[in-house]
Enzyme design. Structure first.
Site, PDB file in Angstrom:
ATOM      1  N   HIS A  61      -2.001   6.675  -6.466  1.00  0.00           N
ATOM      2  CA  HIS A  61      -3.462   6.821  -6.480  1.00  0.00           C
ATOM      3  C   HIS A  61      -3.963   6.748  -5.044  1.00  0.00           C
ATOM      4  CE1 HIS A  61      -4.182   5.378 -10.899  1.00  0.00           C
ATOM      5  NE2 HIS A  61      -3.193   6.258 -10.803  1.00  0.00           N
ATOM      6  N   GLU A  63      -6.267   5.019  -3.680  1.00  0.00           N
ATOM      7  CA  GLU A  63      -6.456   3.644  -3.205  1.00  0.00           C
ATOM      8  C   GLU A  63      -5.133   3.012  -2.773  1.00  0.00           C
ATOM      9  OE1 GLU A  63      -7.528   5.036  -6.094  1.00  0.00           O
ATOM     10  OE2 GLU A  63      -9.063   3.784  -7.016  1.00  0.00           O
ATOM     11  N   CYS A  91      -9.056   1.807 -10.979  1.00  0.00           N
ATOM     12  CA  CYS A  91      -8.406   1.451 -12.242  1.00  0.00           C
ATOM     13  C   CYS A  91      -7.865   0.020 -12.117  1.00  0.00           C
ATOM     14  CB  CYS A  91      -7.274   2.436 -12.526  1.00  0.00           C
ATOM     15  SG  CYS A  91      -5.838   2.222 -11.439  1.00  0.00           S
ATOM     16  N   CYS A  94      -5.225  -0.389  -9.217  1.00  0.00           N
ATOM     17  CA  CYS A  94      -5.809  -0.319  -7.878  1.00  0.00           C
ATOM     18  C   CYS A  94      -6.717  -1.517  -7.599  1.00  0.00           C
ATOM     19  CB  CYS A  94      -6.569   0.989  -7.706  1.00  0.00           C
ATOM     20  SG  CYS A  94      -5.472   2.435  -7.745  1.00  0.00           S
TER      21      CYS A  94
END
Length: 159
Positions: A61, A63, A91, A94
Site C-alpha cells: 500500500h 502508506e 486501512c 496501514c
C-alpha cells in the site's frame, strides 16, 4: 504577486496535491489510486503510490511503502515529528504501521466507510491502549480523491 495567489508550500492542501499526483500514477499503472507522502519539518522525505498488483504484494500500500522510505531517509524506524498525507483513509494494516512508527499526524482525503481505521470504522490511530496515538485530519481535497477512486472503479466495472 498578491497574498491570495501565493502557494503555501507547507500547507496540508499542498502536500495532499502531491499525494493526489502519486495516486494518478497508481491509476495509470492500473493500481487502486492511492498516493502518500511523508513530511518532516515541511520537507518531503518519502513518496509512494499503491503497488500491490505490480509487486504482487498485499502489503504494498502507498502508506507502507512511504513509511519504509521515510525510515530509510531518517535512519530510524521512529517517525516522530512526521506527517503522512494519503488520499484515502488508511486501512487497519496501514493505520497500525502509522501508529507503531510513532507518526505525529495523518492527513487523508476521502473516508473509507468499509475499512477506514483513522476514525470511520475503526479508531486504530487514536486507540488509547496502543503505545502511541496519532493526530488525524480528514477531508483534505476530499472531492478530488473521491473522484479519482470513483473513476477507477467505474472503469473497472466497464472492462
Amino acid at each position: 504577486m498578491s497574498e491570495e495567489t501565493r502557494i503555501d508550500l507547507t500547507s496540508d492542501d499542498y502536500f495532499m496535491r502531491e499525494a493526489l499526483r502519486l495516486a494518478r500514477m497508481a491509476f495509470d499503472a492500473d493500481e487502486v489510486p492511492v498516493g502518500a507522502v511523508i513530511v518532516r519539518e515541511n520537507r518531503l522525505i518519502a513518496r509512494a503510490h499503491n503497488q500491490v498488483e505490480i509487486l504482487h504484494d498485499a502489503t504494498a500500500h502507498a502508506e507502507m511503502l512511504a513509511i519504509t522510505q521515510a525510515a530509510h531517509a531518517l535512519g530510524d524506524w521512529r517517525l516522530e515529528g512526521c506527517s503522512l498525507f494519503v488520499t484515502k483513509e488508511p486501512c487497519p494494516m496501514c493505520a497500525g504501521a502509522i501508529t507503531l512508527s510513532r507518526m505525529k499526524r495523518v492527513v487523508f482525503g476521502v473516508r473509507d466507510e468499509r475499512a477506514g481505521s483513522a476514525g470511520s470504522v475503526f479508531e486504530i490511530t487514536s486507540c488509547p491502549g496502543l503505545n502511541h496515538t496519532v493526530e488525524t485530519v480528514g477531508g483534505v481535497r476530499q472531492e478530488d480523491a473521491r473522484e479519482l477512486l470513483q473513476d477507477f472503479f467505474r472503469q473497472k466495472r466497464i472492462s
